[in-house]
Design a protein around this motif. Sequence first.
Motif, mmCIF file in Angstrom:
data_model
loop_
_atom_site.group_PDB
_atom_site.id
_atom_site.type_symbol
_atom_site.label_atom_id
_atom_site.label_comp_id
_atom_site.label_asym_id
_atom_site.label_seq_id
_atom_site.Cartn_x
_atom_site.Cartn_y
_atom_site.Cartn_z
ATOM 1 N N GLY A 38 0.795 -1.216 0.000
ATOM 2 C CA GLY A 38 0.000 0.000 0.000
ATOM 3 C C GLY A 38 0.826 1.264 0.000
ATOM 4 N N SER A 39 2.145 1.180 0.285
ATOM 5 C CA SER A 39 2.958 2.399 0.322
ATOM 6 C C SER A 39 4.423 2.099 0.045
ATOM 7 C CB SER A 39 2.834 3.063 1.704
ATOM 8 O OG SER A 39 3.295 2.176 2.707
ATOM 9 N N GLY A 40 4.679 1.016 -0.683
ATOM 10 C CA GLY A 40 6.047 0.537 -0.851
ATOM 11 C C GLY A 40 7.005 1.544 -1.434
ATOM 12 N N ASP A 41 6.565 2.405 -2.343
ATOM 13 C CA ASP A 41 7.471 3.311 -3.019
ATOM 14 C C ASP A 41 7.195 4.770 -2.680
ATOM 15 O OD1 ASP A 41 7.304 1.149 -5.860
ATOM 16 O OD2 ASP A 41 8.858 1.246 -4.352
ATOM 17 N N SER A 42 6.493 5.029 -1.610
ATOM 18 C CA SER A 42 6.163 6.398 -1.248
ATOM 19 C C SER A 42 6.179 6.558 0.270
ATOM 20 C CB SER A 42 4.777 6.772 -1.790
ATOM 21 O OG SER A 42 4.406 8.064 -1.380
ATOM 22 N N ILE A 43 6.883 7.589 0.756
ATOM 23 C CA ILE A 43 6.880 7.890 2.186
ATOM 24 C C ILE A 43 6.747 9.393 2.382
ATOM 25 C CG2 ILE A 43 8.233 5.880 2.892
ATOM 26 C CD1 ILE A 43 10.694 7.716 3.082
ATOM 27 N N THR A 44 6.262 9.764 3.553
ATOM 28 C CA THR A 44 6.158 11.166 3.936
ATOM 29 C C THR A 44 7.105 11.431 5.099
ATOM 30 O OG1 THR A 44 3.837 11.301 3.241
ATOM 31 C CG2 THR A 44 4.631 12.995 4.763
ATOM 32 N N VAL A 45 7.941 12.442 4.922
ATOM 33 C CA VAL A 45 8.913 12.839 5.938
ATOM 34 C C VAL A 45 8.610 14.284 6.318
ATOM 35 C CG1 VAL A 45 11.365 13.045 6.499
ATOM 36 C CG2 VAL A 45 10.611 11.361 4.798
ATOM 37 N N GLY A 46 8.457 14.568 7.609
ATOM 38 C CA GLY A 46 8.119 15.935 7.981
ATOM 39 C C GLY A 46 8.516 16.277 9.401
ATOM 40 N N GLY A 47 8.437 17.571 9.716
ATOM 41 C CA GLY A 47 8.751 18.032 11.059
ATOM 42 C C GLY A 47 9.653 19.245 11.050
ATOM 43 N N SER A 48 10.790 19.141 11.715
ATOM 44 C CA SER A 48 11.724 20.246 11.920
ATOM 45 C C SER A 48 11.976 21.062 10.658
ATOM 46 C CB SER A 48 13.062 19.692 12.420
ATOM 47 O OG SER A 48 14.091 20.648 12.287
ATOM 48 N N SER A 49 11.730 22.380 10.742
ATOM 49 C CA SER A 49 12.021 23.230 9.587
ATOM 50 C C SER A 49 13.519 23.478 9.451
ATOM 51 C CB SER A 49 11.262 24.558 9.684
ATOM 52 O OG SER A 49 11.718 25.329 10.770
ATOM 53 N N ALA A 50 14.271 23.349 10.563
ATOM 54 C CA ALA A 50 15.728 23.468 10.481
ATOM 55 C C ALA A 50 16.314 22.323 9.658
ATOM 56 C CB ALA A 50 16.338 23.474 11.881
ATOM 57 N N GLY A 77 7.606 21.986 11.965
ATOM 58 C CA GLY A 77 8.203 22.082 13.302
ATOM 59 C C GLY A 77 8.433 20.721 13.937
ATOM 60 N N SER A 78 9.332 20.679 14.898
ATOM 61 C CA SER A 78 9.708 19.423 15.543
ATOM 62 C C SER A 78 8.550 18.778 16.288
ATOM 63 C CB SER A 78 10.879 19.649 16.500
ATOM 64 O OG SER A 78 12.029 20.056 15.809
ATOM 65 N N GLY A 79 7.725 19.598 16.944
ATOM 66 C CA GLY A 79 6.575 19.045 17.665
ATOM 67 C C GLY A 79 5.648 18.309 16.724
ATOM 68 N N THR A 80 5.439 18.889 15.537
ATOM 69 C CA THR A 80 4.614 18.231 14.522
ATOM 70 C C THR A 80 5.268 16.944 14.051
ATOM 71 O OG1 THR A 80 3.654 20.318 13.769
ATOM 72 C CG2 THR A 80 3.611 18.489 12.211
ATOM 73 N N GLY A 81 6.577 16.979 13.841
ATOM 74 C CA GLY A 81 7.280 15.777 13.395
ATOM 75 C C GLY A 81 7.097 14.627 14.356
ATOM 76 N N LEU A 82 7.224 14.900 15.662
ATOM 77 C CA LEU A 82 7.093 13.848 16.665
ATOM 78 C C LEU A 82 5.649 13.362 16.791
ATOM 79 C CD1 LEU A 82 9.452 15.238 19.449
ATOM 80 C CD2 LEU A 82 9.880 13.277 17.957
ATOM 81 N N SER A 83 4.702 14.294 16.847
ATOM 82 C CA SER A 83 3.306 13.887 17.037
ATOM 83 C C SER A 83 2.768 13.148 15.820
ATOM 84 C CB SER A 83 2.432 15.107 17.341
ATOM 85 O OG SER A 83 2.440 16.037 16.273
ATOM 86 N N GLU A 84 3.190 13.571 14.624
ATOM 87 C CA GLU A 84 2.667 12.946 13.405
ATOM 88 C C GLU A 84 3.278 11.568 13.152
ATOM 89 O OE1 GLU A 84 0.058 14.583 11.101
ATOM 90 O OE2 GLU A 84 -0.033 14.926 13.264
ATOM 91 N N VAL A 85 4.563 11.385 13.492
ATOM 92 C CA VAL A 85 5.130 10.046 13.327
ATOM 93 C C VAL A 85 4.572 9.115 14.396
ATOM 94 C CG1 VAL A 85 7.231 10.310 14.749
ATOM 95 C CG2 VAL A 85 7.252 8.768 12.780
ATOM 96 N N ALA A 86 4.320 9.633 15.598
ATOM 97 C CA ALA A 86 3.726 8.820 16.662
ATOM 98 C C ALA A 86 2.309 8.399 16.295
ATOM 99 C CB ALA A 86 3.723 9.587 17.983
ATOM 100 N N ALA A 87 1.594 9.276 15.567
ATOM 101 C CA ALA A 87 0.217 8.980 15.154
ATOM 102 C C ALA A 87 0.159 8.139 13.886
ATOM 103 C CB ALA A 87 -0.549 10.286 14.948
ATOM 104 N N GLY A 88 1.310 7.940 13.249
ATOM 105 C CA GLY A 88 1.333 7.152 12.020
ATOM 106 C C GLY A 88 1.051 7.945 10.764
ATOM 107 N N ASN A 89 1.012 9.282 10.875
ATOM 108 C CA ASN A 89 0.735 10.113 9.704
ATOM 109 C C ASN A 89 1.997 10.459 8.917
ATOM 110 O OD1 ASN A 89 -2.028 10.216 10.360
ATOM 111 N ND2 ASN A 89 -1.668 11.896 11.790
#
Length: 301
Positions: A38-50, A77-89
């Motif tokens: 369902g997602s073998g060739d696509s990933i989403t990476v996000g969070g820290s703007s630095a 932002g980093s908070g978004t990066g952590l919360s979204e990866v923890a939520a599976g988004n």
Amino acid sequence: MKNFKRLALLFAFLLVVGVLAACGGSSEEEGSGSEDGGSGDSITVGGSSAMQPLVAAAAEEYMAENSDAQIDVQGGGSGTGLSEVAAGNFDIGNSDYFAETKDDIDAEELVDHKVAVVGMTAAAHPEVGVDNLSKDELKDIFTGEITNWSEVGGADEEITLVNRPDGSGTRATFNEFGLDGEEPAEGITEDSSNRVMQIVNDTPGAVGYLSFAYFERNEDIVPMGIDGVEPTDENVQSGEFPIWAYQHSYTQGEPEGLEKDFLDYMMSEEVQTTILPDQGYIPATEMEVERDAEGNESEIE
């Protein structure tokens, strides 16, 4: 009667053919779904703007070498990066600070990949007339005790503070290691480091804080030295310059598939010795000191 029997047999035959076709179609769809997960060739990476410029540059090179891969790089932002990866988004969540420092994040569910180190410092408008501050002056400026650059030997210009919002890893790092845990006074708040860079550049008297990478992109804004120590990679590596952070890429559990392949690429010689320095970051392997989640620093033996 014979015609009726023929019609009944024909109807039964068509019914069987329809069922078999439906089963075959369902099996084919299930097979194609399981083949790529369902997602073998696509990933989403996000969070820290630095981290965003670094990850975006690495993703661009990776996709150029792997045409079937799609890596969507976002900020937030980093908070978004952590919360979204923890939520599976997010498949990979980027952060300037340890997940253990966030009360609402279960750090035990996440795996930390320290892909780089970033130095940070105060960033000022080109005409403030100052390029070095003592630690006390830095704190007094950002807490509102000093309100004009003339008070620290600069231009007679009112100081305008430009902050990042709560949840920003850049803000958390600057507050902890630049302001010794003190919170900055109210000022302009911008959601991204790109916007901080733009506001500081365009607003007389403005001062914010940025990772070293952004001074590579705008050579007009002034990176502040602290207590006579210049904000350089070498001074961060030796531990002389105090404001720095690991660049963390977190995954939910051990990475697999494209997640693992891309993180392996981030740690490859190509990225660590070429892309990473070109983007203004420091390889974690070149550090002479290290920090833990509590901010304790020690020499690397």
